[in-house]
Design an enzyme around this catalytic site. Sequence first.
Site, PDB file in Angstrom:
ATOM      1  N   LYS A  85     -43.050   9.156   9.670  1.00  0.00           N
ATOM      2  CA  LYS A  85     -43.990   9.792  10.602  1.00  0.00           C
ATOM      3  C   LYS A  85     -44.804   8.695  11.274  1.00  0.00           C
ATOM      4  O   LYS A  85     -45.492   7.911  10.612  1.00  0.00           O
ATOM      5  CB  LYS A  85     -44.901  10.760   9.856  1.00  0.00           C
ATOM      6  CG  LYS A  85     -45.897  11.475  10.757  1.00  0.00           C
ATOM      7  CD  LYS A  85     -46.747  12.453   9.955  1.00  0.00           C
ATOM      8  CE  LYS A  85     -47.756  13.181  10.814  1.00  0.00           C
ATOM      9  NZ  LYS A  85     -48.586  14.128  10.027  1.00  0.00           N
TER      10      LYS A  85
ATOM     11  N   LYS B 287     -40.657  12.098  12.651  1.00  0.00           N
ATOM     12  CA  LYS B 287     -41.631  12.699  13.563  1.00  0.00           C
ATOM     13  C   LYS B 287     -42.388  11.590  14.295  1.00  0.00           C
ATOM     14  O   LYS B 287     -42.863  10.660  13.647  1.00  0.00           O
ATOM     15  CB  LYS B 287     -42.612  13.567  12.766  1.00  0.00           C
ATOM     16  CG  LYS B 287     -43.667  14.257  13.622  1.00  0.00           C
ATOM     17  CD  LYS B 287     -44.619  15.081  12.769  1.00  0.00           C
ATOM     18  CE  LYS B 287     -45.656  15.795  13.636  1.00  0.00           C
ATOM     19  NZ  LYS B 287     -46.617  16.567  12.847  1.00  0.00           N
TER      20      LYS B 287
END
Length: 326
Positions: free
Chosen positions: A199, A252
């Site tokens: 992420k 992400k």
Amino acid sequence: MDRIERPRRLRKDGVRDLVSEHDVRATDLVAPVFVDATTDERVPIESMPGHERVPVDEAVARVEEVLETGVEAVMLFGIPESKDGSGSRAWAEDGVVQEATRRIADATDAYVITDVCLCEYTEHGHCGVLEPHAHDAAELTVENDETLPLLGEIAASHAEAGADMVAPSGMMDGMVATIREALDDAGHANVPVLSYAAKYESAFYGPFRDAADGAPAFGDRRHYQMDPANRREARREVALDVAEGADVLMVKPALPYLDVVADVRREFDRPVAAYNVSGEYAMLHAAADRGWLDLEATARESVLSIKRAGADLVVTYFAERLAAAQ
């Protein structure tokens, strides 16, 4: 012309779909759902057209709307009725996600994935317990090891409420191992962990932070989320989560990190997820509103590119639109 190789032969109607390499199916998609304990009515999210926060009493109805399109999985995010320094409402038995999960699990066949993080629940908006004097020093943010047991409590409380899968998103070192142990100790050994394994500290999260009321009150998250410049580091991060027992691996954001999605797909024998985040959603909407792009076509092409890069499942705010168009 005497050409042996004519790729256009396979682009005609009738054969084009037969030789298509990838597709976007409703069952590949996960629809985010925002449940808000502070409201009694649905509240539109201005920066994310077509999405809204729903009160707990509307959670089942909202999920049923998703299911009607053919999408079978939802990811729940909660906005609590109160916040404190440690984010204690995140693991409360009567917390917003816990209550919504119980209702959805009882009333629907949806596959319920829950976000396991603290940013929506803390007064300061960071993803864990703050280091001393963090408000005053830019180099200080979150105490990693002190945050881990809280993530374990959150995950176990979600599983107890009926979550089918838990998704830790805080990028704390050791979070997967802690959550796996907490789930197993609580009798939920069969609940899988979808780890936000790579992420990034991205500029594409802005609309989500409005939607979930989770923006940091000071500073930023660069000390625990990944540097957008780093590709090789993602492999190390993902490898650690695999070793700790992650069942599904998330990258992400998705579109600016398709190279990372492809790396994870190639190097790890686990299902790969990618999050088509709020900023990616909002910018297509903004361009479509000006007549510059066709929203449905660009949405489908964007999610198709994520699938082509190697994602098995895609968390996307376009889930219902794409599924309904099939």
